[in-house]
Design a protein around this motif. Structure first.
Motif, PDB file in Angstrom:
ATOM      1  N   THR A 107     -29.643  35.618  19.133  1.00  0.00           N
ATOM      2  CA  THR A 107     -30.728  35.717  20.121  1.00  0.00           C
ATOM      3  C   THR A 107     -30.157  35.989  21.510  1.00  0.00           C
ATOM      4  O   THR A 107     -30.788  36.690  22.307  1.00  0.00           O
ATOM      5  CB  THR A 107     -31.640  34.471  20.111  1.00  0.00           C
ATOM      6  OG1 THR A 107     -30.863  33.304  20.358  1.00  0.00           O
ATOM      7  CG2 THR A 107     -32.380  34.350  18.781  1.00  0.00           C
ATOM      8  N   ASP A 108     -28.960  35.483  21.792  1.00  0.00           N
ATOM      9  CA  ASP A 108     -28.281  35.834  23.052  1.00  0.00           C
ATOM     10  C   ASP A 108     -27.993  37.337  23.083  1.00  0.00           C
ATOM     11  O   ASP A 108     -28.174  37.994  24.118  1.00  0.00           O
ATOM     12  CB  ASP A 108     -26.984  35.051  23.222  1.00  0.00           C
ATOM     13  CG  ASP A 108     -27.198  33.578  23.532  1.00  0.00           C
ATOM     14  OD1 ASP A 108     -28.339  33.178  23.852  1.00  0.00           O
ATOM     15  OD2 ASP A 108     -26.202  32.819  23.435  1.00  0.00           O
ATOM     16  N   PHE A 109     -27.548  37.878  21.944  1.00  0.00           N
ATOM     17  CA  PHE A 109     -27.297  39.322  21.867  1.00  0.00           C
ATOM     18  C   PHE A 109     -28.589  40.104  22.063  1.00  0.00           C
ATOM     19  O   PHE A 109     -28.607  41.124  22.764  1.00  0.00           O
ATOM     20  CB  PHE A 109     -26.641  39.687  20.533  1.00  0.00           C
ATOM     21  CG  PHE A 109     -26.463  41.169  20.353  1.00  0.00           C
ATOM     22  CD1 PHE A 109     -25.528  41.861  21.105  1.00  0.00           C
ATOM     23  CD2 PHE A 109     -27.244  41.864  19.451  1.00  0.00           C
ATOM     24  CE1 PHE A 109     -25.374  43.241  20.957  1.00  0.00           C
ATOM     25  CE2 PHE A 109     -27.099  43.229  19.290  1.00  0.00           C
ATOM     26  CZ  PHE A 109     -26.164  43.921  20.043  1.00  0.00           C
ATOM     27  N   PHE A 110     -29.678  39.644  21.465  1.00  0.00           N
ATOM     28  CA  PHE A 110     -30.968  40.312  21.672  1.00  0.00           C
ATOM     29  C   PHE A 110     -31.308  40.351  23.159  1.00  0.00           C
ATOM     30  O   PHE A 110     -31.813  41.360  23.670  1.00  0.00           O
ATOM     31  CB  PHE A 110     -32.078  39.605  20.898  1.00  0.00           C
ATOM     32  CG  PHE A 110     -32.023  39.764  19.397  1.00  0.00           C
ATOM     33  CD1 PHE A 110     -31.199  40.690  18.778  1.00  0.00           C
ATOM     34  CD2 PHE A 110     -32.818  38.972  18.590  1.00  0.00           C
ATOM     35  CE1 PHE A 110     -31.163  40.829  17.387  1.00  0.00           C
ATOM     36  CE2 PHE A 110     -32.801  39.094  17.213  1.00  0.00           C
ATOM     37  CZ  PHE A 110     -31.972  40.024  16.612  1.00  0.00           C
ATOM     38  N   ASN A 111     -31.049  39.259  23.863  1.00  0.00           N
ATOM     39  CA  ASN A 111     -31.284  39.232  25.311  1.00  0.00           C
ATOM     40  C   ASN A 111     -30.371  40.216  26.037  1.00  0.00           C
ATOM     41  O   ASN A 111     -30.791  40.875  26.994  1.00  0.00           O
ATOM     42  CB  ASN A 111     -31.099  37.821  25.864  1.00  0.00           C
ATOM     43  CG  ASN A 111     -32.184  36.883  25.390  1.00  0.00           C
ATOM     44  OD1 ASN A 111     -33.312  37.283  25.117  1.00  0.00           O
ATOM     45  ND2 ASN A 111     -31.845  35.613  25.269  1.00  0.00           N
ATOM     46  N   GLN A 125     -29.869  45.586  28.892  1.00  0.00           N
ATOM     47  CA  GLN A 125     -29.319  46.935  28.908  1.00  0.00           C
ATOM     48  C   GLN A 125     -30.393  47.992  28.601  1.00  0.00           C
ATOM     49  O   GLN A 125     -30.079  49.167  28.402  1.00  0.00           O
ATOM     50  CB  GLN A 125     -28.173  47.053  27.896  1.00  0.00           C
ATOM     51  CG  GLN A 125     -27.009  46.117  28.157  1.00  0.00           C
ATOM     52  CD  GLN A 125     -26.298  46.436  29.461  1.00  0.00           C
ATOM     53  OE1 GLN A 125     -26.082  47.596  29.784  1.00  0.00           O
ATOM     54  NE2 GLN A 125     -25.943  45.404  30.200  1.00  0.00           N
ATOM     55  N   ASN A 126     -31.657  47.545  28.537  1.00  0.00           N
ATOM     56  CA  ASN A 126     -32.808  48.432  28.303  1.00  0.00           C
ATOM     57  C   ASN A 126     -32.773  49.135  26.948  1.00  0.00           C
ATOM     58  O   ASN A 126     -33.286  50.237  26.806  1.00  0.00           O
ATOM     59  CB  ASN A 126     -32.951  49.448  29.439  1.00  0.00           C
ATOM     60  CG  ASN A 126     -33.208  48.766  30.753  1.00  0.00           C
ATOM     61  OD1 ASN A 126     -34.074  47.902  30.846  1.00  0.00           O
ATOM     62  ND2 ASN A 126     -32.427  49.119  31.764  1.00  0.00           N
ATOM     63  N   MET A 127     -32.156  48.495  25.962  1.00  0.00           N
ATOM     64  CA  MET A 127     -32.146  49.033  24.603  1.00  0.00           C
ATOM     65  C   MET A 127     -33.385  48.593  23.832  1.00  0.00           C
ATOM     66  O   MET A 127     -33.786  49.250  22.865  1.00  0.00           O
ATOM     67  CB  MET A 127     -30.894  48.589  23.839  1.00  0.00           C
ATOM     68  CG  MET A 127     -29.588  49.049  24.454  1.00  0.00           C
ATOM     69  SD  MET A 127     -29.416  50.833  24.377  1.00  0.00           S
ATOM     70  CE  MET A 127     -29.243  51.199  26.113  1.00  0.00           C
ATOM     71  N   VAL A 128     -33.949  47.460  24.211  1.00  0.00           N
ATOM     72  CA  VAL A 128     -35.215  46.969  23.666  1.00  0.00           C
ATOM     73  C   VAL A 128     -36.052  46.486  24.846  1.00  0.00           C
ATOM     74  O   VAL A 128     -35.536  46.271  25.949  1.00  0.00           O
ATOM     75  CB  VAL A 128     -35.022  45.825  22.636  1.00  0.00           C
ATOM     76  CG1 VAL A 128     -34.241  46.311  21.418  1.00  0.00           C
ATOM     77  CG2 VAL A 128     -34.349  44.616  23.248  1.00  0.00           C
ATOM     78  N   LYS A 129     -37.325  46.301  24.610  1.00  0.00           N
ATOM     79  CA  LYS A 129     -38.223  45.869  25.682  1.00  0.00           C
ATOM     80  C   LYS A 129     -37.923  44.423  26.085  1.00  0.00           C
ATOM     81  O   LYS A 129     -37.497  43.611  25.248  1.00  0.00           O
ATOM     82  CB  LYS A 129     -39.670  45.990  25.215  1.00  0.00           C
ATOM     83  CG  LYS A 129     -40.085  47.429  25.000  1.00  0.00           C
ATOM     84  CD  LYS A 129     -41.523  47.523  24.554  1.00  0.00           C
ATOM     85  CE  LYS A 129     -41.886  48.982  24.344  1.00  0.00           C
ATOM     86  NZ  LYS A 129     -43.242  49.136  23.845  1.00  0.00           N
ATOM     87  N   PRO A 130     -38.165  44.109  27.332  1.00  0.00           N
ATOM     88  CA  PRO A 130     -37.903  42.746  27.809  1.00  0.00           C
ATOM     89  C   PRO A 130     -38.693  41.679  27.040  1.00  0.00           C
ATOM     90  O   PRO A 130     -38.252  40.541  26.948  1.00  0.00           O
ATOM     91  CB  PRO A 130     -38.340  42.785  29.268  1.00  0.00           C
ATOM     92  CG  PRO A 130     -38.308  44.215  29.661  1.00  0.00           C
ATOM     93  CD  PRO A 130     -38.601  44.996  28.402  1.00  0.00           C
ATOM     94  N   ASP A 131     -39.831  42.052  26.460  1.00  0.00           N
ATOM     95  CA  ASP A 131     -40.647  41.074  25.723  1.00  0.00           C
ATOM     96  C   ASP A 131     -40.306  41.027  24.232  1.00  0.00           C
ATOM     97  O   ASP A 131     -41.102  40.557  23.416  1.00  0.00           O
ATOM     98  CB  ASP A 131     -42.134  41.359  25.919  1.00  0.00           C
ATOM     99  CG  ASP A 131     -42.587  42.648  25.263  1.00  0.00           C
ATOM    100  OD1 ASP A 131     -41.726  43.466  24.832  1.00  0.00           O
ATOM    101  OD2 ASP A 131     -43.813  42.865  25.178  1.00  0.00           O
ATOM    102  N   HIS A 132     -39.106  41.475  23.856  1.00  0.00           N
ATOM    103  CA  HIS A 132     -38.678  41.506  22.454  1.00  0.00           C
ATOM    104  C   HIS A 132     -38.840  40.153  21.777  1.00  0.00           C
ATOM    105  O   HIS A 132     -39.098  40.070  20.586  1.00  0.00           O
ATOM    106  CB  HIS A 132     -37.218  41.954  22.349  1.00  0.00           C
ATOM    107  CG  HIS A 132     -36.265  40.989  22.978  1.00  0.00           C
ATOM    108  ND1 HIS A 132     -35.724  39.938  22.299  1.00  0.00           N
ATOM    109  CD2 HIS A 132     -35.801  40.901  24.242  1.00  0.00           C
ATOM    110  CE1 HIS A 132     -34.948  39.245  23.112  1.00  0.00           C
ATOM    111  NE2 HIS A 132     -34.977  39.815  24.309  1.00  0.00           N
TER     112      HIS A 132
END
Length: 179
Positions: free
Chosen positions: A144-148, A153-160
């Protein structure tokens, strides 16, 4: 109330004892709540542990195992239904199709693959089913830290993080299952 839950988890018999304890407790809870377990069909590791707990408490268990893993993972023939399929892709499709929700317990590469696919499919609108990361002993915290990180890095949306729920206790998991 959820009717069936797909649980993704390890097939390793060498997982920490706390993971096996959590798998037994979750299996007991699923049976108590009359929620069917859908899982990878193995009789080893956390998979076998949770399936046995559900069965021992009068619950219903549906396993799905590819033919090539039937021997390697020691297919669980003591469950309500065991479906032997031809490929991992077919297994993964049925694990998603038969679920009303997903619980992701600690696991290895296969569990990680299934988790990321479930999140990706939810992100793409393929399903709206709840995904619960059961973060026993902070197992999923590095992920989950990696997801953040990928969000910054704008690879996924901030609300992932709205695509999944992180639970650290069985009580928190129970809340999502009974909503």
């Amino acid at each position: 109330m959820t009717g069936s839950v797909t649980v993704y988890c390890s097939s390793s018999d060498k997982a920490p004892a706390s993971f096996f304890k959590a798998a037994r407790e979750l299996g007991n809870e699923l049976a108590r709540q009359n929620i069917d377990l859908v899982f990878g069909g193995g009789n080893v590791g956390l998979m076998g542990c949770i399936a046995n707990a559900v069965m021992e408490n009068g619950g219903r268990v549906r396993g799905i195992i590819p033919r090539f893993l039937e021997e390697r993972e020691v297919a669980h023939y003591g469950i309500s239904e065991l479906h032997v399929v031809e490929s991992m892709h077919e297994r993964k499709m049925k694990l998603v199709e038969w679920a009303d929700a997903f619980i992701v317990m600690p696991g290895g590469f296969g569990t990680l693959d299934e988790l990321v696919e479930a999140i990706t499919w939810r992100h793409l609108g393929h399903h709206e089913k709840p995904i619960i990361l059961y973060n026993i002993d902070n197992f999923w915290t590095p992920l989950t830290d990696f997801f953040n990180t990928i969000a910054t890095q704008n690879m996924v949306k901030p609300d992932h993080h709205t695509l999944y729920h992180v639970c650290t206790t069985l009580e928190e998991v129970r809340t999502f299952l009974t909503e």
